[in-house]
Every structure is written in structure tokens, then in C-alpha cells.
Scaffold this motif. Sequence first.
Motif, PDB file in Angstrom:
ATOM      1  N   TYR B 123       1.063  -1.203  -0.189  1.00  0.00           N
ATOM      2  CA  TYR B 123      -0.117  -0.277   0.097  1.00  0.00           C
ATOM      3  C   TYR B 123       0.881   1.203  -0.155  1.00  0.00           C
ATOM      4  O   TYR B 123       1.145   2.066   1.045  1.00  0.00           O
ATOM      5  CB  TYR B 123      -1.273   0.231   0.997  1.00  0.00           C
ATOM      6  N   HIS B 164      -0.496  -1.424  -4.342  1.00  0.00           N
ATOM      7  CA  HIS B 164      -2.101  -0.386  -4.238  1.00  0.00           C
ATOM      8  C   HIS B 164      -1.551   0.913  -4.265  1.00  0.00           C
ATOM      9  O   HIS B 164      -0.834   0.486  -3.188  1.00  0.00           O
ATOM     10  CB  HIS B 164      -2.645  -0.767  -3.383  1.00  0.00           C
ATOM     11  N   THR B 165      -2.530   1.632  -4.273  1.00  0.00           N
ATOM     12  CA  THR B 165      -2.187   3.254  -3.649  1.00  0.00           C
ATOM     13  C   THR B 165      -3.480   3.710  -3.005  1.00  0.00           C
ATOM     14  O   THR B 165      -4.880   3.323  -2.876  1.00  0.00           O
ATOM     15  CB  THR B 165      -2.584   3.324  -4.627  1.00  0.00           C
ATOM     16  N   GLY B 166      -3.667   4.439  -2.240  1.00  0.00           N
ATOM     17  CA  GLY B 166      -4.256   5.214  -1.603  1.00  0.00           C
ATOM     18  C   GLY B 166      -4.858   6.847  -2.405  1.00  0.00           C
ATOM     19  O   GLY B 166      -4.117   6.668  -3.966  1.00  0.00           O
ATOM     20  N   ALA B 167      -5.199   7.454  -1.591  1.00  0.00           N
ATOM     21  CA  ALA B 167      -5.189   8.806  -2.303  1.00  0.00           C
ATOM     22  C   ALA B 167      -5.183   9.774  -1.378  1.00  0.00           C
ATOM     23  O   ALA B 167      -6.372  10.723  -1.531  1.00  0.00           O
ATOM     24  CB  ALA B 167      -6.937   8.679  -2.863  1.00  0.00           C
ATOM     25  N   ALA B 169      -4.179  10.235   2.387  1.00  0.00           N
ATOM     26  CA  ALA B 169      -5.081  10.396   3.541  1.00  0.00           C
ATOM     27  C   ALA B 169      -4.149  10.017   4.579  1.00  0.00           C
ATOM     28  O   ALA B 169      -3.786   8.640   4.548  1.00  0.00           O
ATOM     29  CB  ALA B 169      -6.640   9.387   3.395  1.00  0.00           C
ATOM     30  N   CYS B 172      -4.794   6.760   7.273  1.00  0.00           N
ATOM     31  CA  CYS B 172      -4.682   5.417   6.284  1.00  0.00           C
ATOM     32  C   CYS B 172      -3.412   4.342   6.361  1.00  0.00           C
ATOM     33  O   CYS B 172      -3.398   3.281   6.285  1.00  0.00           O
ATOM     34  CB  CYS B 172      -4.834   5.272   4.348  1.00  0.00           C
ATOM     35  N   SER B 181      -9.901   1.113   3.130  1.00  0.00           N
ATOM     36  CA  SER B 181      -8.836   1.245   2.393  1.00  0.00           C
ATOM     37  C   SER B 181      -8.304   0.680   0.544  1.00  0.00           C
ATOM     38  O   SER B 181      -8.762   1.107  -0.135  1.00  0.00           O
ATOM     39  CB  SER B 181      -7.766   2.635   2.486  1.00  0.00           C
ATOM     40  N   LEU B 182      -7.847  -0.471   1.887  1.00  0.00           N
ATOM     41  CA  LEU B 182      -7.077  -1.472   0.365  1.00  0.00           C
ATOM     42  C   LEU B 182      -9.003  -1.977   0.054  1.00  0.00           C
ATOM     43  O   LEU B 182      -8.822  -2.845  -1.137  1.00  0.00           O
ATOM     44  CB  LEU B 182      -6.686  -2.373   1.125  1.00  0.00           C
ATOM     45  N   GLU B 183      -9.100  -2.188   0.419  1.00  0.00           N
ATOM     46  CA  GLU B 183     -11.191  -2.962  -0.371  1.00  0.00           C
ATOM     47  C   GLU B 183     -11.599  -1.564  -0.341  1.00  0.00           C
ATOM     48  O   GLU B 183     -12.994  -2.290  -0.994  1.00  0.00           O
ATOM     49  CB  GLU B 183     -11.935  -3.767   1.768  1.00  0.00           C
ATOM     50  N   GLY B 184     -11.674  -0.874  -0.863  1.00  0.00           N
ATOM     51  CA  GLY B 184     -12.201   0.143  -1.369  1.00  0.00           C
ATOM     52  C   GLY B 184     -13.037   1.048  -1.342  1.00  0.00           C
ATOM     53  O   GLY B 184     -13.792   1.268  -1.333  1.00  0.00           O
ATOM     54  N   SER B 185     -12.541   0.904   0.286  1.00  0.00           N
ATOM     55  CA  SER B 185     -13.587   1.702   0.926  1.00  0.00           C
ATOM     56  C   SER B 185     -12.647   4.016   1.533  1.00  0.00           C
ATOM     57  O   SER B 185     -11.637   3.825   1.522  1.00  0.00           O
ATOM     58  CB  SER B 185     -14.263   1.298   1.984  1.00  0.00           C
ATOM     59  N   ARG B 186     -13.957   4.416   2.758  1.00  0.00           N
ATOM     60  CA  ARG B 186     -13.210   4.987   3.011  1.00  0.00           C
ATOM     61  C   ARG B 186     -11.850   4.521   4.169  1.00  0.00           C
ATOM     62  O   ARG B 186     -13.159   3.775   4.530  1.00  0.00           O
ATOM     63  CB  ARG B 186     -14.252   6.053   3.813  1.00  0.00           C
ATOM     64  N   GLY B 187     -10.862   5.216   4.806  1.00  0.00           N
ATOM     65  CA  GLY B 187     -10.322   4.634   5.159  1.00  0.00           C
ATOM     66  C   GLY B 187     -10.268   4.677   6.922  1.00  0.00           C
ATOM     67  O   GLY B 187      -9.452   5.863   7.615  1.00  0.00           O
ATOM     68  N   GLU B 188     -11.688   4.646   7.064  1.00  0.00           N
ATOM     69  CA  GLU B 188     -11.716   4.650   8.660  1.00  0.00           C
ATOM     70  C   GLU B 188     -11.230   3.428   9.464  1.00  0.00           C
ATOM     71  O   GLU B 188     -11.720   2.456   9.303  1.00  0.00           O
ATOM     72  CB  GLU B 188     -13.648   4.901   9.376  1.00  0.00           C
TER      73      GLU B 188
END
Lengths: 163, 449
Positions: B123, B164-167, B169, B172, B181-188
Motif C-alpha cells: 500500500y 495498491h495506492t491510497g488517495a 489520507a 490510512c 482503504s485496500l478494500e475500496g472504502s473510506r479509510g476509517e
Amino acid sequence: MGSTMSFALNPEREREMEDIFSRYPNKQAACIPLLHLCQEQQRWVNDDVIAFVAEKCDVPTAHVKGVVTFYSLFNQAPVGEHEIWVCQTLSCALRGADKLLHHCEKRLGIHHGETTKDGKITLRVAECLAACGQAPMIMVDKTYHENLSLERVDEILDALVGK
Amino acid sequence: MLKPVKILTKNYDTPDSHKLQVYQSSGGYEAARKALGMTRDQVVDEVKKANLRGRGGAGFPMGVKWGFMPKDGDKPSYLVINADEGEPGTFKDRTLMERDPHRIIEGCIIGCYGVGAHTAYIYVRHELHLSKERLWGAIHEARAQGFLGPKPFGVDYPVDVFVHTGAGAYICGEETALLESLEGSRGEPRLRPPFPAQRGAFGCPTTVNNLESIASCPTILEMGGEQFSKLSSLHKFGDGGCRLYGVSGHVNKPGVYEACIGVTLRELIYDLGGGMPEGTNLLGVIPGGSSCPIIRPDDIVDAPDPKSILHEWHGKPQLDVPIGVDTMRNLGTMAGTTCAIVLSDRACPVLAMHNLARFYRHESCGQCTPCREGTGWMLRILDKIVQGKGSIEELDMLHEIASNIMGNTICAFGEGASMPMLGFLRKFRKEIEDYIRTGGSSSTGRLAL
Ligand SMILES: Cc1cc2nc3c(=O)[nH]c(=O)nc-3n(C[C@H](O)[C@H](O)[C@H](O)COP(=O)(O)O)c2cc1C
Ligand code: FES
């Protein structure tokens, strides 16, 4: 949905999308890489992109909207042709990031967060970009410029805007 | 004690160091070949003996973490490498990705085998374009050689690695936010338990390791875990090996340096970092990323108890204590990412606090009320103080807010945001009060030299 979708990837990116999907055990995981791919094509993420990604990843549009609004690198409005990010976090601030930012603002005639009138450059502030030992630094589109002096910044801006 | 080495960085200065040929000509991929000839338990055992404390900041022993992974079960397991590198002041992992990406791929092969995974995701924060490019390049080369794929080194143990890349945040970097985030969601961040080893990526057992941690694996296998551990003068405290140190801010030679563990903050600043710029004195140093409480040059070790691990440094300046996970913890700060931020007396501590408060306010994911509200509140108080409109009562309030965030959030971001505030308040109370009283005229009014 679907048939009325007005966003499409160009063929090269279409192939890259298939490659992205092949990396993960489910479709949802491709959401962020796919958003990047779309944004690369048109520089920002509009509702059409959101609908496109939602359909491809098989998730509700609300999910994709949630993602887009969470991450600071997704542009929710059109931006300039080039994006300049000035790191303002502590290590850079200790080496003159403030001055650098003011210099950019003055040169471009805009405040950070704004785009020049000709639509060429959007100026932004960034949080630590992992270049602290080479501070101060800016990122222009995909390129890091490090150990900057104001003269060097001028050269970079000159090259971007054309004199 | 300063013992510079070139182990993780041994290829850094070789031309084309990111290419497979260069990596292999210095013995690259032999350690992975060796690992795949051992049993999984033997590999984990070597890593345990190496006493590698996680290089991502929390300092958890890597071998122990690998040992949490299930031995059987019907679900696949995953290895996830944390290269989000967002902690202010930290810029070490990037050098590995740019200058020796094959070391990371080799580490991933060893890591996958050690934790029972066949897929590793690295990541990487999105902004690190060159790092991503170099990693992908290395992956393609390793695949073409058959080091990745169905039968690495002829062994029937498929391994694949993806970037895999973040965006953008910071949160994350926290391992469960990273998984979201890896799963494609908001990084909560997620509540624990379940821990990632039980239920991590895609609902499956997962180990998350920092990028430098995983890049150390080839060396551990090559030298043997115990030899690796003994490189460190803190081997006796279970803090082994060599690692990357960073130094930024007001020093003459900021940069990333490799050394055996045992380096002190003084050595990091004055020897590796080339010392303070002419005409300045050291105000304080943040040892390992912005979340770590600051240390002053006049801070003295107070450890009269012979049982304290700090006892041998009792009465000495804290700057002369070797930077280790447990030594720093006992000093009330952290080794973190061992990337130090150095402040000279030209810098105003109030402005430094304000800068960090702004960062944490911006990066709070907003999920937990104490963090979401607390970081905003702390910034507003510091805004007022900086403008010369603050009061001493508000300083006490700042202290209270920071204390109330601690321990009341899902993830350690809350502590990360509060600890530096509490650190500055403890160490620079007088300077901050002077600032408030004089409306800022007691201050240098700046951070830069
Ligand atoms: C707010 C926050 C940010 C973090 N950022 C990073 C990061 O950028 N890189 C990293 O390796 N670990 C980061 N961590 C630590 C990870 O949660 C995790 O402990 C680490 O990746 C585990 O790897 P290690 O044991 O090899 O250090 C962060 C933790 C928190 C709470
Ligand atoms: S503080 Fe600017 S790159 Fe880290």
C-alpha cells in the motif's frame, strides 16, 4: 443507470482497468485505483465518473461518493491543467515553506486553493509528502521538486506558465 | 554508539540500483530461495530471533506478529505492506522503494511464506509516483524471472505481489484504516478485536508490516536472526538489528542514514545530521515522527532505580540515550519511525505546536467524537494564542482536551494528535506562557531560520 452513462475510459485505460480488477478478490477493492484512472483522464471526478465506478465495482453510488469525499486527492471540482502542491508541514515549515507558498501566490496572483484565470494552474497546500529531508519542497503534477530556493521555484513556474 | 552500516542501503549508490541485475549481482534473492527451502516455522523463528521491532512506529516485534497467523483454515491469508509514509518528518521508506525495490519484493516473498500468504499488497501513498513505478518495475522483472508466480525458485509455493495506492489520507497509515482503504472504502479505522491476524483484508487473516520491516527480511535470513539482532547495542532489550534514521529541520545535513540500533539523538543530530546551523542552538528534537513528544537538550534521565532499563544513563542528558523502542518509551516519548525533526532556537515552539495541531485537525477521519472535536478545539485555541489573543486558562484547557482524547478513540491517531501537544506543554510551558503574556513579542515569530 448503465446505458445512459456518459463517462467512458479510453481504450488504453480500459485495458488497465481490466488489469486492476485482476489484482483483487472482489470488485469493490478496485474502487480507489479506478477513481485515479478516471481522474487521470479528465482531471476531476464528476457524477458521471462516480456512476461509472459504482457500476464497474458493483457498489452503490453512495459508496463511491463516500470514498471520493474522504480522500483529499480526488478533485470534486474542475482544476487547472497543472496542480502545484506546496508542503506546509513542520519539517518544510522549518526550512521556509511559508515563504515559498507566499512566493507562489504572488507570482501566480492567486491564493492557495485557487486556479489561475487561464485555467492553467491550481495552487494548493499539502501535508507532509515524505520529502522532509529535502525540504522545502513542492509537487507539480507527478513530480517532486526538492531542496528549493525561490529562484528555483521561479524556474519551475516559468517552465509551467511560459514567460 | 554510532555504528553506520550499509546493509539495507548497500545498493543505494550503485547505478541502476532498482534493476534486477544489479540486485542479483550483490546476492539478491538468495535469501528468499533459502527461506523457501526451510519450513515456515523455521522462517518465523529466525524473524523472532532477529528482534526486529516494527519500523512503522509502534515497535511491535515482527516475528511475534507473524506467529499470530493461523496455520490452517479454509480462508486465504494476506500480507499487506504499509508504505503510506505519512507521519510528518518521516521519509525513509521512500528511499527503499526508489533505490532498492527488489529488496522489498524479496522481503514480500519471505514474508508471504512466513505468514502463510500467497498474495502481498504493498500500500503506497498515491503521491509517491516514482516509488510505485519502481515497485511495479521490480514486480514485472521478478515475475519474468519466475521469482514471483506459481513456483518461485522451483518451489510449489505461489507468490504474487501487487501495488495498491491510497488517495491522500494520513489516517490510512493506521493499519486497519489501511485495510479499509485496500478494500475500496473510506479509510476509517476498525474496532479491535478482531485483530488483522484473525480478520484483516477481505475478511481473511492478514499481517500488516511496515515497508522497512519487510525490507529487512532478506538480511535476517542471510545473516541469521541472532546475528542480525546482535548488530544492535540494544539487543539485550530485544530491540535488534540496523535501521534507517532520518533527520530533518534545522540541521546541516538532513537526510536518511543507516546505522546499527544504538544511535543516540545527539549522534543523529550532530554526527549523522551534521550539527546545528551556524549561530543556532538546539531548542528540541522530536525523535521519530511528529506524534512523538519533544525532548529538550537540558532534559536529564531520571532513573535511580537499578531495575529501570534507563538506569545506566541515570543523570545523563536524554540526548545521550540510544534510540530504542523501550528506551524512548521510558523517557516518556517514542522511537516511532526514528526520523527526527530538529528545532533550533530560531524556531518558536508555539508556532511548531500550531503547525502540528493544524496537521492533525486536517487528518482526523472524524469517526470518533473526542478526536474529531478535540483536534478542532486544540487548533482553535492555538489559533488564538498565535494571534496573541490566547489566555493562560485556555492553555489549561488545551491540556485537558489533549488528555481527554488519549485512550478514548478507536485508533492511535488520537494519541498521536495529543501526545505532541502534551509534550510541548510539559517541556515549553514557560515559553508558551510568555508568548501569551506578551502577545507573541517574546517569540522569534518564525519557524524557518
Ligand atoms: C495515525 C497512524 C498513522 C500511521 N501511519 C503509518 C505509516 O505511514 N506507515 C507505517 O508503516 N505505519 C504507520 N502506522 C502504524 C501502523 O498502524 C502499523 O502499526 C504498522 O504498519 C505495522 O507495521 P510494523 O509492525 O512493521 O511497524 C500508523 C499508525 C497510526 C495510528
Ligand atoms: S514536512 Fe514537507 S515533506 Fe515532510
